[in-house]
Design a protein around this motif. Structure first.
Motif, mmCIF file in Angstrom:
data_model
loop_
_atom_site.group_PDB
_atom_site.id
_atom_site.type_symbol
_atom_site.label_atom_id
_atom_site.label_comp_id
_atom_site.label_asym_id
_atom_site.label_seq_id
_atom_site.Cartn_x
_atom_site.Cartn_y
_atom_site.Cartn_z
ATOM 1 N N LEU A 71 1.810 2.110 -10.283
ATOM 2 C CA LEU A 71 2.150 1.213 -9.247
ATOM 3 C C LEU A 71 0.887 0.023 -9.155
ATOM 4 O O LEU A 71 1.077 -0.938 -8.715
ATOM 5 N N HIS A 123 0.000 -3.282 -6.782
ATOM 6 C CA HIS A 123 0.116 -2.310 -5.450
ATOM 7 C C HIS A 123 -1.352 -1.480 -5.415
ATOM 8 O O HIS A 123 -1.836 -1.356 -6.295
ATOM 9 N N SER A 124 -1.761 -1.404 -4.098
ATOM 10 C CA SER A 124 -2.636 -0.118 -3.949
ATOM 11 C C SER A 124 -1.967 0.991 -3.705
ATOM 12 O O SER A 124 -0.833 1.367 -3.056
ATOM 13 N N VAL A 125 -2.647 1.906 -3.656
ATOM 14 C CA VAL A 125 -2.018 3.551 -3.550
ATOM 15 C C VAL A 125 -3.034 4.416 -2.999
ATOM 16 O O VAL A 125 -4.208 4.198 -2.944
ATOM 17 N N TYR A 126 -2.440 5.353 -2.249
ATOM 18 C CA TYR A 126 -3.094 6.593 -1.836
ATOM 19 C C TYR A 126 -2.642 7.999 -2.289
ATOM 20 O O TYR A 126 -1.249 8.038 -2.244
ATOM 21 N N LEU A 127 -3.464 8.465 -3.227
ATOM 22 C CA LEU A 127 -3.089 9.562 -3.876
ATOM 23 C C LEU A 127 -3.796 10.681 -3.090
ATOM 24 O O LEU A 127 -4.992 10.562 -3.268
ATOM 25 N N SER A 175 0.995 -1.236 -0.020
ATOM 26 C CA SER A 175 -0.072 -0.054 -0.049
ATOM 27 C C SER A 175 0.775 0.984 -0.046
ATOM 28 O O SER A 175 1.507 1.243 1.174
ATOM 29 N N VAL A 176 0.881 1.908 -1.055
ATOM 30 C CA VAL A 176 1.677 3.143 -1.375
ATOM 31 C C VAL A 176 1.334 4.591 -1.209
ATOM 32 O O VAL A 176 0.168 4.890 -1.786
ATOM 33 N N TYR A 177 2.093 5.204 -0.346
ATOM 34 C CA TYR A 177 1.623 6.702 -0.267
ATOM 35 C C TYR A 177 2.237 7.448 -1.561
ATOM 36 O O TYR A 177 3.627 7.423 -1.595
ATOM 37 N N CYS A 178 1.489 7.933 -2.255
ATOM 38 C CA CYS A 178 2.176 8.755 -3.337
ATOM 39 C C CYS A 178 2.249 10.149 -3.187
ATOM 40 O O CYS A 178 1.072 10.819 -2.993
ATOM 41 N N ALA A 220 0.789 6.894 -9.872
ATOM 42 C CA ALA A 220 0.101 5.854 -9.166
ATOM 43 C C ALA A 220 -0.773 4.818 -10.110
ATOM 44 O O ALA A 220 -0.661 3.378 -9.589
ATOM 45 N N CYS A 278 -0.343 3.180 4.914
ATOM 46 C CA CYS A 278 0.409 2.785 3.901
ATOM 47 C C CYS A 278 1.830 2.229 4.478
ATOM 48 O O CYS A 278 2.238 2.632 5.340
#
Length: 224
Positions: free
Chosen positions: A28, A33-37, A5-8, A25, A82
């Motif tokens: 990724l 992966h999942s992301v937080y934009l 879980s990736v913070y962008c 995003a 994340c």
């Protein structure tokens, strides 16, 4: 390796910047992966502030508690939700918010990868050393290479579980308030719905001296 879980983090103040962050995003996500934009998956200050002002909130008051809400939710996402971060360093100078976020991620021991294909720089053709040091003086210059670089960084960064009891009180408070807002937004199906986002933000962050919506079981009820 399991999906992350990736913070962008990066600049989001014009369309080209938002497009570049969206491209990061999506790259990724395509890698599993999942992301937080923040502006897409959280809230966009300008749009929610407009709703609050239309409802009669004083612009200065609305801006203040909306900033508090954005800060809390982004801190919760970065610190807890994340487990890695990608930092877009592009710009004449790096985005101030993203600099703060990268420093927090580094302090918490999160895997951190920086992307930069912008040749502008402040210090003899190089990134400021206090920023470059956060990513071991290494950046990625192609968006397509970010997922692989992130996996490498995860493999060399010892996995760490964040013990919130050991965090400073101010950080614990921001995490708690951000998690409460995130859960409220999810329960209200608010994502992308600025009117509902405004309800949740006002209910949880507006000054207690003002009439505001209240949440009962995360259902918004007008009145105070």
């Amino acid at each position: 390796m399991d999906s992350l879980s990736v913070y962008c983090a990066g600049p989001l103040f014009n369309q080209s910047e938002r497009d570049e962050m969206t491209s990061i995003a999506e790259t990724l996500v395509a890698a599993g992966h999942s992301v937080y934009l923040p502006h897409r998956d959280g809230m966009e200050f300008r749009l929610v502030r407009e709703v609050l002002i239309e409802r009669g909130w004083d612009a200065e008051i609305a801006g203040k508690f909306l900033h508090e809400a954005i800060f809390a939710m982004d801190i919760y996402q970065l610190a807890i939700a994340c487990n890695a971060m990608v930092w877009n360093v592009n710009g004449r100078v790096p985005d101030e918010g993203a600099v703060s976020e990268s420093a927090i991620a580094w302090t918490l021991g999160k895997p951190l990868v920086a992307f930069q294909d912008d040749i502008r720089s402040m210090v003899a053709g190089r990134m400021n050393p206090l920023l470059a040091g956060l990513v071991d003086f290494t950046t990625v210059d192609c968006i397509a290479d970010i997922p692989a670089a992130l996996i490498v960084e995860c493999l060399r960064t010892r996995a760490r579980t964040i013990d919130t009891d050991q965090l400073p009180d101010k950080l614990k408070t921001a995490i708690r308030r951000g998690e409460e807002l995130w859960k409220a937004l999810g329960a209200e199906h608010a994502f992308g719905e600025n009117n509902i986002i405004a309800d949740c933000v006002a209910a949880l962050f507006a000054p207690s001296s003002h009439q505001k919506p209240r949440l009962t079981g995360f259902r918004v009820i007008e009145g105070g």
